[in-house]
Design a protein around this motif. Structure first.
Motif, PDB file in Angstrom:
ATOM      1  N   UNK A 168     -47.006 -73.862  27.141  1.00  0.00           N
ATOM      2  CA  UNK A 168     -48.144 -73.769  26.143  1.00  0.00           C
ATOM      3  C   UNK A 168     -47.979 -72.188  25.479  1.00  0.00           C
ATOM      4  N   UNK A 169     -47.649 -71.326  26.278  1.00  0.00           N
ATOM      5  CA  UNK A 169     -47.602 -69.851  25.678  1.00  0.00           C
ATOM      6  C   UNK A 169     -45.967 -69.394  25.634  1.00  0.00           C
ATOM      7  N   UNK A 170     -45.163 -70.328  25.918  1.00  0.00           N
ATOM      8  CA  UNK A 170     -43.668 -69.855  25.802  1.00  0.00           C
ATOM      9  C   UNK A 170     -43.332 -69.558  24.470  1.00  0.00           C
ATOM     10  N   UNK A 171     -42.496 -68.462  24.204  1.00  0.00           N
ATOM     11  CA  UNK A 171     -41.976 -67.839  23.128  1.00  0.00           C
ATOM     12  C   UNK A 171     -40.995 -69.006  22.451  1.00  0.00           C
ATOM     13  N   UNK A 198     -40.600 -72.482  22.640  1.00  0.00           N
ATOM     14  CA  UNK A 198     -41.394 -73.891  23.497  1.00  0.00           C
ATOM     15  C   UNK A 198     -40.306 -74.769  23.518  1.00  0.00           C
ATOM     16  N   UNK A 199     -39.530 -75.081  22.510  1.00  0.00           N
ATOM     17  CA  UNK A 199     -38.666 -76.626  22.689  1.00  0.00           C
ATOM     18  C   UNK A 199     -37.705 -76.174  23.925  1.00  0.00           C
ATOM     19  N   UNK A 200     -36.953 -75.183  24.002  1.00  0.00           N
ATOM     20  CA  UNK A 200     -36.195 -74.795  25.264  1.00  0.00           C
ATOM     21  C   UNK A 200     -36.868 -74.778  26.578  1.00  0.00           C
ATOM     22  N   UNK A 201     -37.986 -74.312  26.527  1.00  0.00           N
ATOM     23  CA  UNK A 201     -39.072 -74.213  27.790  1.00  0.00           C
ATOM     24  C   UNK A 201     -39.425 -75.635  28.231  1.00  0.00           C
ATOM     25  N   UNK A 202     -39.620 -76.463  27.203  1.00  0.00           N
ATOM     26  CA  UNK A 202     -40.137 -78.127  27.646  1.00  0.00           C
ATOM     27  C   UNK A 202     -38.863 -78.681  28.014  1.00  0.00           C
ATOM     28  N   UNK A 203     -37.536 -78.349  27.354  1.00  0.00           N
ATOM     29  CA  UNK A 203     -36.308 -79.185  27.725  1.00  0.00           C
ATOM     30  C   UNK A 203     -36.077 -78.677  29.386  1.00  0.00           C
ATOM     31  N   UNK A 204     -35.956 -77.576  29.617  1.00  0.00           N
ATOM     32  CA  UNK A 204     -35.827 -77.224  30.871  1.00  0.00           C
ATOM     33  C   UNK A 204     -36.644 -77.712  31.904  1.00  0.00           C
ATOM     34  N   UNK A 205     -37.877 -77.446  31.663  1.00  0.00           N
ATOM     35  CA  UNK A 205     -39.137 -77.985  32.468  1.00  0.00           C
ATOM     36  C   UNK A 205     -39.057 -79.354  32.687  1.00  0.00           C
ATOM     37  N   UNK A 206     -38.965 -80.196  31.593  1.00  0.00           N
ATOM     38  CA  UNK A 206     -38.628 -81.645  31.605  1.00  0.00           C
ATOM     39  C   UNK A 206     -37.536 -82.021  32.844  1.00  0.00           C
ATOM     40  N   UNK A 207     -36.544 -81.288  32.512  1.00  0.00           N
ATOM     41  CA  UNK A 207     -35.374 -81.418  33.435  1.00  0.00           C
ATOM     42  C   UNK A 207     -35.805 -81.261  34.994  1.00  0.00           C
ATOM     43  N   UNK A 208     -36.506 -80.063  35.151  1.00  0.00           N
ATOM     44  CA  UNK A 208     -36.778 -79.811  36.603  1.00  0.00           C
ATOM     45  C   UNK A 208     -37.919 -80.740  37.148  1.00  0.00           C
ATOM     46  N   UNK A 226     -42.601 -82.505  40.273  1.00  0.00           N
ATOM     47  CA  UNK A 226     -43.538 -81.563  40.384  1.00  0.00           C
ATOM     48  C   UNK A 226     -43.420 -80.426  39.349  1.00  0.00           C
ATOM     49  N   UNK A 227     -44.408 -79.810  38.977  1.00  0.00           N
ATOM     50  CA  UNK A 227     -44.398 -78.797  38.198  1.00  0.00           C
ATOM     51  C   UNK A 227     -45.437 -77.800  38.667  1.00  0.00           C
ATOM     52  N   UNK A 228     -45.254 -76.386  38.708  1.00  0.00           N
ATOM     53  CA  UNK A 228     -46.239 -75.486  39.354  1.00  0.00           C
ATOM     54  C   UNK A 228     -47.346 -75.312  38.076  1.00  0.00           C
ATOM     55  N   UNK A 229     -48.574 -75.008  38.580  1.00  0.00           N
ATOM     56  CA  UNK A 229     -49.612 -75.062  37.688  1.00  0.00           C
ATOM     57  C   UNK A 229     -49.561 -73.480  36.921  1.00  0.00           C
ATOM     58  N   UNK A 230     -50.304 -73.564  35.843  1.00  0.00           N
ATOM     59  CA  UNK A 230     -50.471 -72.271  35.094  1.00  0.00           C
ATOM     60  C   UNK A 230     -49.153 -72.310  34.179  1.00  0.00           C
ATOM     61  N   UNK A 231     -49.237 -71.258  33.199  1.00  0.00           N
ATOM     62  CA  UNK A 231     -48.218 -70.938  32.277  1.00  0.00           C
ATOM     63  C   UNK A 231     -46.986 -70.174  32.858  1.00  0.00           C
ATOM     64  N   UNK A 243     -25.838 -72.351  36.004  1.00  0.00           N
ATOM     65  CA  UNK A 243     -24.618 -72.030  36.408  1.00  0.00           C
ATOM     66  C   UNK A 243     -24.225 -70.440  36.735  1.00  0.00           C
ATOM     67  N   UNK A 244     -25.225 -69.575  35.937  1.00  0.00           N
ATOM     68  CA  UNK A 244     -25.025 -68.258  36.225  1.00  0.00           C
ATOM     69  C   UNK A 244     -25.712 -67.764  37.674  1.00  0.00           C
ATOM     70  N   UNK A 245     -26.466 -68.691  38.283  1.00  0.00           N
ATOM     71  CA  UNK A 245     -27.352 -68.187  39.364  1.00  0.00           C
ATOM     72  C   UNK A 245     -28.632 -68.010  39.017  1.00  0.00           C
ATOM     73  N   UNK A 246     -29.023 -68.013  37.876  1.00  0.00           N
ATOM     74  CA  UNK A 246     -30.566 -67.554  37.556  1.00  0.00           C
ATOM     75  C   UNK A 246     -31.315 -68.708  37.486  1.00  0.00           C
ATOM     76  N   UNK A 247     -32.693 -68.406  37.596  1.00  0.00           N
ATOM     77  CA  UNK A 247     -33.625 -69.630  37.803  1.00  0.00           C
ATOM     78  C   UNK A 247     -33.433 -70.453  36.564  1.00  0.00           C
ATOM     79  N   UNK A 248     -33.332 -71.768  36.676  1.00  0.00           N
ATOM     80  CA  UNK A 248     -33.224 -72.962  35.873  1.00  0.00           C
ATOM     81  C   UNK A 248     -34.845 -73.279  35.176  1.00  0.00           C
ATOM     82  N   UNK A 249     -35.665 -73.199  36.058  1.00  0.00           N
ATOM     83  CA  UNK A 249     -36.884 -73.706  35.625  1.00  0.00           C
ATOM     84  C   UNK A 249     -37.840 -72.717  35.118  1.00  0.00           C
ATOM     85  N   UNK A 250     -38.475 -72.976  33.912  1.00  0.00           N
ATOM     86  CA  UNK A 250     -39.467 -72.038  33.364  1.00  0.00           C
ATOM     87  C   UNK A 250     -40.807 -71.663  34.288  1.00  0.00           C
TER      88      UNK A 250
END
Length: 88
Positions: free
Chosen positions: A39-42, A44-54, A60-65, A81-88
């Protein structure tokens, strides 16, 4: 032979509808949780995409933003693929 075919068809129909309900329920769960998480992501469409995949994978999805990833280790530990966190 026809009875067996009809029984098989009905069994397949019942199983597919129960599977569809489970998938729809999970999608609704992820949609609601990711909507709150992003909800507070800069971007949002990318955040929703990767959050949905995860969410679909981890169920499960962690609480909070932001933060609270300790609540869902699978979500926390997914990497791109770069070793960085995938999920927002």
């Amino acid at each position: 032979m026809r009875v067996l075919l009809a029984t098989s068809f009905l069994l397949t129909l019942v199983l597919s509808s129960s599977l569809m309900e489970t998938t729809t329920a999970l999608s609704s769960f992820c949609e609601n949780k990711c909507g709150a998480r992003c909800s507070k992501a800069g971007i949002q469409d990318r955040c929703l995409k990767y959050c949905g995949i995860c969410c679909e994978k981890c169920k499960c999805v962690p609480s909070g933003t932001n933060g609270n990833k300790h609540e869902c280790p699978c979500y926390r530990d997914m990497k791109n693929s770069k070793g960085q966190p995938k999920c927002p």
